[in-house]
Design a protein around this motif. Structure first.
Motif, mmCIF file in Angstrom:
data_model
loop_
_atom_site.group_PDB
_atom_site.id
_atom_site.type_symbol
_atom_site.label_atom_id
_atom_site.label_comp_id
_atom_site.label_asym_id
_atom_site.label_seq_id
_atom_site.Cartn_x
_atom_site.Cartn_y
_atom_site.Cartn_z
ATOM 1 N N GLN A 51 -21.596 -31.860 -37.547
ATOM 2 C CA GLN A 51 -21.833 -30.565 -38.199
ATOM 3 C C GLN A 51 -21.229 -29.430 -37.370
ATOM 4 O OE1 GLN A 51 -26.157 -30.643 -38.900
ATOM 5 N NE2 GLN A 51 -25.657 -30.960 -41.059
ATOM 6 N N GLN A 52 -21.024 -28.304 -38.046
ATOM 7 C CA GLN A 52 -20.448 -27.133 -37.370
ATOM 8 C C GLN A 52 -21.483 -26.015 -37.275
ATOM 9 O OE1 GLN A 52 -16.704 -26.319 -39.659
ATOM 10 N NE2 GLN A 52 -16.054 -25.827 -37.567
ATOM 11 N N VAL A 53 -21.579 -25.462 -36.085
ATOM 12 C CA VAL A 53 -22.574 -24.416 -35.828
ATOM 13 C C VAL A 53 -21.864 -23.200 -35.227
ATOM 14 C CG1 VAL A 53 -24.674 -23.846 -34.515
ATOM 15 C CG2 VAL A 53 -24.272 -26.220 -35.248
ATOM 16 N N THR A 111 -12.276 -18.323 -39.004
ATOM 17 C CA THR A 111 -11.039 -18.710 -39.699
ATOM 18 C C THR A 111 -11.069 -20.178 -40.152
ATOM 19 O OG1 THR A 111 -10.083 -19.144 -37.537
ATOM 20 C CG2 THR A 111 -9.519 -17.035 -38.573
ATOM 21 N N GLY A 112 -12.004 -20.960 -39.619
ATOM 22 C CA GLY A 112 -12.034 -22.386 -39.966
ATOM 23 C C GLY A 112 -12.752 -22.624 -41.288
ATOM 24 N N THR A 113 -13.121 -23.874 -41.509
ATOM 25 C CA THR A 113 -13.855 -24.215 -42.738
ATOM 26 C C THR A 113 -15.278 -23.643 -42.632
ATOM 27 O OG1 THR A 113 -14.475 -26.292 -41.690
ATOM 28 C CG2 THR A 113 -12.600 -26.366 -43.203
ATOM 29 N N PRO A 114 -15.922 -23.418 -43.784
ATOM 30 C CA PRO A 114 -17.303 -22.889 -43.751
ATOM 31 C C PRO A 114 -18.220 -23.825 -42.955
ATOM 32 C CG PRO A 114 -16.406 -22.768 -45.963
ATOM 33 C CD PRO A 114 -15.418 -23.562 -45.158
ATOM 34 N N VAL A 118 -25.590 -21.112 -38.985
ATOM 35 C CA VAL A 118 -25.427 -19.926 -38.141
ATOM 36 C C VAL A 118 -26.774 -19.719 -37.457
ATOM 37 C CG1 VAL A 118 -25.115 -17.419 -38.087
ATOM 38 C CG2 VAL A 118 -23.623 -18.825 -39.534
ATOM 39 N N VAL A 119 -26.735 -19.544 -36.154
ATOM 40 C CA VAL A 119 -27.969 -19.429 -35.365
ATOM 41 C C VAL A 119 -27.870 -18.196 -34.477
ATOM 42 C CG1 VAL A 119 -29.313 -20.545 -33.510
ATOM 43 C CG2 VAL A 119 -28.330 -21.948 -35.355
ATOM 44 N N PHE A 139 -22.594 -13.470 -42.115
ATOM 45 C CA PHE A 139 -23.064 -14.841 -41.828
ATOM 46 C C PHE A 139 -23.014 -15.674 -43.105
ATOM 47 C CE2 PHE A 139 -26.363 -13.043 -38.553
ATOM 48 C CZ PHE A 139 -25.328 -12.669 -37.724
ATOM 49 N N ALA A 140 -23.508 -15.084 -44.216
ATOM 50 C CA ALA A 140 -23.536 -15.832 -45.482
ATOM 51 C C ALA A 140 -22.114 -16.248 -45.870
ATOM 52 C CB ALA A 140 -24.175 -14.983 -46.578
ATOM 53 N N ALA A 141 -21.140 -15.364 -45.592
ATOM 54 C CA ALA A 141 -19.757 -15.661 -45.979
ATOM 55 C C ALA A 141 -19.165 -16.807 -45.165
ATOM 56 C CB ALA A 141 -18.904 -14.410 -45.823
ATOM 57 N N MET A 142 -19.641 -17.022 -43.950
ATOM 58 C CA MET A 142 -19.050 -18.101 -43.136
ATOM 59 C C MET A 142 -19.794 -19.432 -43.299
ATOM 60 S SD MET A 142 -19.885 -16.907 -39.213
ATOM 61 C CE MET A 142 -19.615 -15.177 -39.499
ATOM 62 N N LEU A 143 -20.915 -19.413 -44.053
ATOM 63 C CA LEU A 143 -21.684 -20.647 -44.271
ATOM 64 C C LEU A 143 -21.228 -21.348 -45.551
ATOM 65 C CD1 LEU A 143 -25.287 -19.432 -43.440
ATOM 66 C CD2 LEU A 143 -24.220 -21.467 -42.440
ATOM 67 N N LYS A 144 -21.282 -22.670 -45.540
ATOM 68 C CA LYS A 144 -21.014 -23.394 -46.785
ATOM 69 C C LYS A 144 -22.227 -23.252 -47.706
ATOM 70 C CE LYS A 144 -20.132 -27.444 -44.719
ATOM 71 N NZ LYS A 144 -20.131 -28.818 -44.193
ATOM 72 N N PRO A 145 -22.068 -23.433 -49.026
ATOM 73 C CA PRO A 145 -23.245 -23.413 -49.901
ATOM 74 C C PRO A 145 -24.252 -24.445 -49.409
ATOM 75 C CG PRO A 145 -21.200 -23.510 -51.180
ATOM 76 C CD PRO A 145 -20.809 -23.701 -49.740
ATOM 77 N N GLY A 146 -25.499 -24.061 -49.328
ATOM 78 C CA GLY A 146 -26.512 -24.976 -48.789
ATOM 79 C C GLY A 146 -26.586 -24.939 -47.262
ATOM 80 N N GLY A 147 -25.705 -24.138 -46.640
ATOM 81 C CA GLY A 147 -25.746 -23.983 -45.179
ATOM 82 C C GLY A 147 -27.009 -23.212 -44.770
ATOM 83 N N LYS A 148 -27.353 -23.318 -43.498
ATOM 84 C CA LYS A 148 -28.609 -22.701 -43.054
ATOM 85 C C LYS A 148 -28.390 -21.654 -41.968
ATOM 86 C CE LYS A 148 -31.580 -26.422 -44.475
ATOM 87 N NZ LYS A 148 -32.034 -27.739 -44.106
ATOM 88 N N PHE A 149 -29.283 -20.690 -41.984
ATOM 89 C CA PHE A 149 -29.265 -19.605 -41.001
ATOM 90 C C PHE A 149 -30.608 -19.599 -40.287
ATOM 91 C CE2 PHE A 149 -30.375 -14.923 -40.558
ATOM 92 C CZ PHE A 149 -29.722 -14.774 -39.341
#
Ligand SMILES: C[S@@+](CC[C@H](N)C(=O)[O-])C[C@H]1O[C@@H](n2cnc3c(N)ncnc32)[C@H](O)[C@@H]1O
Length: 230
Positions: A51-53, A111-114, A118-119, A139-149
């Protein structure tokens, strides 16, 4: 990126200079940072391998290290070169999964994939509420759908009419004259931007998040686990 002249200067330090080498060297001991607790948080959030954080305000990098240890790829962002240098040194064993970036909540350009997460812990209070709203959108813009903050910070859940008692009780409990002084907490309240939980919840929800968990651990601390709605 060139910002307009009304843009917030997030690179100036507020009550505490986190680029002061003495502050950085003493930070973990003063704060009581425990790698074991960061590892527990990584587990609680369900961060796993691959996963990406993105972590904002990484400080000495304990959370970033713990997330990289489970196999996540972490971009650790902070405005303080001294903090970033310390964090990079501590996490040498997981260096291949960590990228340190000198940037801020508002100015970091993903610049990478969503990403999956985000923490930010004990750093968001550096932004005034107006700019918190802008950062939450970012933050919302850099998260994938279903991503968490995940947000953890000094957050006030007492009512405004109880301000004196509540702040004095807090300072009396945490300012022990050794790691933290009364002046440290007085400076936090006077010069930084910790806000009320109801304001923060409104800002989070307006940025398109559903708050899955809200924990007001005391009248002055809270954490929120949030889902980016699709
Ligand atoms: C109190 S420390 C928290 C460090 C760590 N997250 C923790 O939980 O111990 C706050 C950190 O936020 C960083 N910071 C302040 N303003 C920032 C901003 N606008 N963007 C990113 N980081 C910021 C500071 O340099 C400092 O390292």
């Amino acid at each position: 990126m060139n910002q307009p002249d009304w843009w917030y200067d997030e690179f100036r330090h507020l009550a505490v200079d986190f680029n002061d080498p003495q502050q950085v060297a003493a930070y973990d001991a003063r704060q009581g940072t425990k790698l074991a607790e960061e590892r527990q948080l990584v587990q609680r959030l369900g961060i796993t391998t691959g996963q990406q954080v993105v972590e904002f305000g990484t400080g000495t990098g304990a959370f970033a290290q713990a997330a990289a240890e489970v196999g996540a790829t972490v971009i650790a962002v902070d405005i303080s070169p001294a903090m970033l240098a310390y964090a990079e040194k501590r996490s040498i064993d997981v260096a291949d999964r960590l990228t340190f970036v000198r940037d801020g909540f508002l100015s970091y350009q993903h610049t990478g994939t969503p990403v999956d997460f985000v923490v930010t812990k004990y750093a968001f209070h550096h932004l005034p509420d107006f700019w918190k709203a802008i950062a939450l959108n970012h933050f919302a813009a850099m998260l994938k759908p279903g991503g968490k903050f995940y947000l953890e910070d000094v957050v006030f859940s007492f009512t405004p009419d109880a301000v004196e008692d509540s702040i004095e009780t807090w300072i009396g409990r945490v300012a022990n004259g050794q790691s933290f002084s009364r002046a440290d907490f007085a400076g936090h309240v006077r010069e930084e931007f910790s806000t009320f939980g109801w304001i923060l919840e409104g800002l989070i929800e307006r940025a398109g998040f559903e708050i899955l968990e809200r924990n007001y651990t005391s009248p002055t601390y809270a954490n929120y686990l949030c889902l980016k709605k699709s």
